[in-house]
Design a protein around this motif. Structure first.
Motif, PDB file in Angstrom:
ATOM      1  N   ALA A 121      19.088  17.418   8.237  1.00  0.00           N
ATOM      2  CA  ALA A 121      18.071  18.329   8.756  1.00  0.00           C
ATOM      3  C   ALA A 121      17.678  17.997  10.197  1.00  0.00           C
ATOM      4  CB  ALA A 121      16.847  18.343   7.849  1.00  0.00           C
ATOM      5  N   GLY A 122      18.625  17.496  10.998  1.00  0.00           N
ATOM      6  CA  GLY A 122      18.344  17.228  12.398  1.00  0.00           C
ATOM      7  C   GLY A 122      17.503  15.994  12.653  1.00  0.00           C
ATOM      8  N   ARG A 123      17.401  15.117  11.668  1.00  0.00           N
ATOM      9  CA  ARG A 123      16.586  13.899  11.833  1.00  0.00           C
ATOM     10  C   ARG A 123      17.446  12.685  12.141  1.00  0.00           C
ATOM     11  NH1 ARG A 123      14.366  15.758   6.616  1.00  0.00           N
ATOM     12  NH2 ARG A 123      15.802  14.195   5.864  1.00  0.00           N
ATOM     13  N   ASP A 124      18.593  12.891  12.726  1.00  0.00           N
ATOM     14  CA  ASP A 124      19.498  11.787  13.041  1.00  0.00           C
ATOM     15  C   ASP A 124      18.974  11.053  14.274  1.00  0.00           C
ATOM     16  OD1 ASP A 124      21.014  12.861  10.992  1.00  0.00           O
ATOM     17  OD2 ASP A 124      22.194  14.070  12.370  1.00  0.00           O
ATOM     18  N   VAL A 125      18.572   9.806  14.082  1.00  0.00           N
ATOM     19  CA  VAL A 125      18.018   8.993  15.157  1.00  0.00           C
ATOM     20  C   VAL A 125      18.939   7.810  15.380  1.00  0.00           C
ATOM     21  CG1 VAL A 125      16.050   7.595  15.894  1.00  0.00           C
ATOM     22  CG2 VAL A 125      15.672   9.674  14.562  1.00  0.00           C
ATOM     23  N   VAL A 126      19.269   7.561  16.649  1.00  0.00           N
ATOM     24  CA  VAL A 126      20.187   6.482  16.986  1.00  0.00           C
ATOM     25  C   VAL A 126      19.481   5.523  17.935  1.00  0.00           C
ATOM     26  CG1 VAL A 126      22.404   5.903  18.016  1.00  0.00           C
ATOM     27  CG2 VAL A 126      22.139   8.048  16.764  1.00  0.00           C
ATOM     28  N   PRO A 127      19.171   4.311  17.476  1.00  0.00           N
ATOM     29  CA  PRO A 127      18.565   3.343  18.395  1.00  0.00           C
ATOM     30  C   PRO A 127      19.616   2.804  19.363  1.00  0.00           C
ATOM     31  CG  PRO A 127      18.886   2.346  16.249  1.00  0.00           C
ATOM     32  CD  PRO A 127      19.302   3.781  16.125  1.00  0.00           C
ATOM     33  N   LEU A 128      19.317   2.869  20.634  1.00  0.00           N
ATOM     34  CA  LEU A 128      20.226   2.374  21.668  1.00  0.00           C
ATOM     35  C   LEU A 128      19.535   1.220  22.395  1.00  0.00           C
ATOM     36  CD1 LEU A 128      21.430   5.806  23.080  1.00  0.00           C
ATOM     37  CD2 LEU A 128      22.591   4.352  21.415  1.00  0.00           C
ATOM     38  N   ASN A 129      19.294   0.135  21.688  1.00  0.00           N
ATOM     39  CA  ASN A 129      18.511  -0.961  22.235  1.00  0.00           C
ATOM     40  C   ASN A 129      19.329  -2.199  22.598  1.00  0.00           C
ATOM     41  OD1 ASN A 129      19.079  -1.601  19.631  1.00  0.00           O
ATOM     42  ND2 ASN A 129      16.971  -1.744  18.941  1.00  0.00           N
ATOM     43  N   VAL A 130      20.640  -2.096  22.552  1.00  0.00           N
ATOM     44  CA  VAL A 130      21.522  -3.204  22.921  1.00  0.00           C
ATOM     45  C   VAL A 130      22.414  -2.725  24.056  1.00  0.00           C
ATOM     46  CG1 VAL A 130      23.354  -4.745  22.129  1.00  0.00           C
ATOM     47  CG2 VAL A 130      21.481  -4.151  20.588  1.00  0.00           C
ATOM     48  N   THR A 131      22.578  -3.557  25.077  1.00  0.00           N
ATOM     49  CA  THR A 131      23.443  -3.209  26.205  1.00  0.00           C
ATOM     50  C   THR A 131      24.897  -3.282  25.767  1.00  0.00           C
ATOM     51  OG1 THR A 131      21.828  -4.112  27.738  1.00  0.00           O
ATOM     52  CG2 THR A 131      24.057  -3.837  28.558  1.00  0.00           C
ATOM     53  N   CYS A 132      25.518  -2.114  25.612  1.00  0.00           N
ATOM     54  CA  CYS A 132      26.930  -2.031  25.220  1.00  0.00           C
ATOM     55  C   CYS A 132      27.381  -0.579  25.283  1.00  0.00           C
ATOM     56  CB  CYS A 132      27.155  -2.609  23.821  1.00  0.00           C
ATOM     57  SG  CYS A 132      26.436  -1.639  22.492  1.00  0.00           S
ATOM     58  N   ASN A 133      28.627  -0.342  24.912  1.00  0.00           N
ATOM     59  CA  ASN A 133      29.156   1.015  24.803  1.00  0.00           C
ATOM     60  C   ASN A 133      29.042   1.458  23.357  1.00  0.00           C
ATOM     61  OD1 ASN A 133      29.978   1.271  27.530  1.00  0.00           O
ATOM     62  ND2 ASN A 133      31.737  -0.022  27.081  1.00  0.00           N
ATOM     63  N   TYR A 134      28.519   2.663  23.157  1.00  0.00           N
ATOM     64  CA  TYR A 134      28.409   3.248  21.830  1.00  0.00           C
ATOM     65  C   TYR A 134      29.347   4.452  21.771  1.00  0.00           C
ATOM     66  CZ  TYR A 134      24.053   0.616  21.233  1.00  0.00           C
ATOM     67  OH  TYR A 134      23.116  -0.371  21.127  1.00  0.00           O
ATOM     68  N   TYR A 135      29.962   4.639  20.605  1.00  0.00           N
ATOM     69  CA  TYR A 135      30.872   5.766  20.405  1.00  0.00           C
ATOM     70  C   TYR A 135      30.455   6.495  19.133  1.00  0.00           C
ATOM     71  CZ  TYR A 135      33.583   3.139  23.775  1.00  0.00           C
ATOM     72  OH  TYR A 135      33.969   2.459  24.899  1.00  0.00           O
ATOM     73  N   PHE A 136      30.168   7.785  19.272  1.00  0.00           N
ATOM     74  CA  PHE A 136      29.723   8.594  18.143  1.00  0.00           C
ATOM     75  C   PHE A 136      30.646   9.791  17.987  1.00  0.00           C
ATOM     76  CE2 PHE A 136      25.961   6.691  20.116  1.00  0.00           C
ATOM     77  CZ  PHE A 136      25.469   5.948  19.057  1.00  0.00           C
ATOM     78  N   ILE A 137      30.952  10.099  16.741  1.00  0.00           N
ATOM     79  CA  ILE A 137      31.755  11.289  16.446  1.00  0.00           C
ATOM     80  C   ILE A 137      31.135  12.004  15.256  1.00  0.00           C
ATOM     81  CG2 ILE A 137      33.897  10.255  17.308  1.00  0.00           C
ATOM     82  CD1 ILE A 137      34.785   9.908  14.375  1.00  0.00           C
ATOM     83  N   SER A 138      31.527  13.236  15.088  1.00  0.00           N
ATOM     84  CA  SER A 138      31.185  13.988  13.903  1.00  0.00           C
ATOM     85  C   SER A 138      32.436  14.057  13.039  1.00  0.00           C
ATOM     86  CB  SER A 138      30.719  15.397  14.277  1.00  0.00           C
ATOM     87  OG  SER A 138      30.341  16.100  13.119  1.00  0.00           O
ATOM     88  N   GLY A 139      32.286  13.723  11.783  1.00  0.00           N
ATOM     89  CA  GLY A 139      33.438  13.669  10.889  1.00  0.00           C
ATOM     90  C   GLY A 139      33.856  15.050  10.400  1.00  0.00           C
ATOM     91  N   LYS A 140      34.678  15.062   9.386  1.00  0.00           N
ATOM     92  CA  LYS A 140      35.176  16.277   8.736  1.00  0.00           C
ATOM     93  C   LYS A 140      35.956  17.173   9.694  1.00  0.00           C
ATOM     94  CE  LYS A 140      31.244  16.125   5.641  1.00  0.00           C
ATOM     95  NZ  LYS A 140      30.020  16.756   5.211  1.00  0.00           N
ATOM     96  N   GLY A 141      36.640  16.562  10.672  1.00  0.00           N
ATOM     97  CA  GLY A 141      37.483  17.320  11.584  1.00  0.00           C
ATOM     98  C   GLY A 141      36.754  17.986  12.734  1.00  0.00           C
ATOM     99  N   ILE A 142      35.441  17.930  12.748  1.00  0.00           N
ATOM    100  CA  ILE A 142      34.682  18.601  13.797  1.00  0.00           C
ATOM    101  C   ILE A 142      34.829  17.868  15.129  1.00  0.00           C
ATOM    102  CG2 ILE A 142      32.364  19.380  14.462  1.00  0.00           C
ATOM    103  CD1 ILE A 142      31.770  19.598  11.461  1.00  0.00           C
ATOM    104  N   CYS A 143      35.147  16.586  15.090  1.00  0.00           N
ATOM    105  CA  CYS A 143      35.366  15.803  16.305  1.00  0.00           C
ATOM    106  C   CYS A 143      36.479  16.409  17.148  1.00  0.00           C
ATOM    107  CB  CYS A 143      35.703  14.357  15.933  1.00  0.00           C
ATOM    108  SG  CYS A 143      36.131  13.316  17.334  1.00  0.00           S
ATOM    109  N   TYR A 144      37.500  16.942  16.491  1.00  0.00           N
ATOM    110  CA  TYR A 144      38.619  17.536  17.227  1.00  0.00           C
ATOM    111  C   TYR A 144      38.188  18.741  18.057  1.00  0.00           C
ATOM    112  CZ  TYR A 144      41.551  14.551  14.360  1.00  0.00           C
ATOM    113  OH  TYR A 144      42.125  13.469  13.753  1.00  0.00           O
ATOM    114  N   GLY A 145      37.071  19.352  17.677  1.00  0.00           N
ATOM    115  CA  GLY A 145      36.521  20.476  18.431  1.00  0.00           C
ATOM    116  C   GLY A 145      35.631  20.037  19.579  1.00  0.00           C
ATOM    117  N   GLY A 146      35.472  18.722  19.745  1.00  0.00           N
ATOM    118  CA  GLY A 146      34.688  18.216  20.863  1.00  0.00           C
ATOM    119  C   GLY A 146      33.366  17.584  20.489  1.00  0.00           C
ATOM    120  N   MET A 147      33.066  17.492  19.209  1.00  0.00           N
ATOM    121  CA  MET A 147      31.791  16.907  18.776  1.00  0.00           C
ATOM    122  C   MET A 147      31.899  15.388  18.757  1.00  0.00           C
ATOM    123  SD  MET A 147      29.509  19.247  18.243  1.00  0.00           S
ATOM    124  CE  MET A 147      28.333  18.570  17.120  1.00  0.00           C
TER     125      MET A 147
END
Length: 105
Positions: A27-53
């Motif tokens: 329901a749009g409540r996805d929260v991602v803490p970015l509190n560590v200095t590094c590179n983060y990589y996020f994708i959307s599963g179920k094949g939607i990543c191939y569409g650019g997500m």
């Protein structure tokens, strides 16, 4: 949709088989803490990543606070702003007087 944190290799290939974290809360409540200095990589599963997500985020340390020398430089620029506040109205006033003078003759 879902939000999966993956490593760089899985990010580049859109592989969601072995995510580091599943950050999906729904329901749009996805929260991602970015509190560590590094590179983060996020994708959307179920094949939607191939569409650019997908999203790569580089978190860096914040810049150091300004020194007193740079604060003094900034105060110098405020004086130029003050000059503009007086110069522009003066120019407009002179223009108005000139216009009135031209119309009078």
């Amino acid at each position: 949709m879902n939000v999966l944190e993956v490593n760089k290799k899985d990010f580049e290939s859109c592989n969601s088989d072995h995510p580091l974290h599943n950050l999906t809360r729904g329901a749009g409540r996805d929260v991602v803490p970015l509190n560590v200095t590094c590179n983060y990589y996020f994708i959307s599963g179920k094949g939607i990543c191939y569409g650019g997500m997908k999203l790569a985020v580089h978190v860096a340390n914040p810049p150091p606070p300004p020194t007193t020398a740079s604060l003094n430089e900034k105060s110098g620029s405020s004086s130029s702003i003050l000059k503009c506040q007086y110069v522009l109205p003066t120019v407009f006033a002179i223009g108005a007087l000139w216009d009135a003078f031209v119309w009078f003759w």
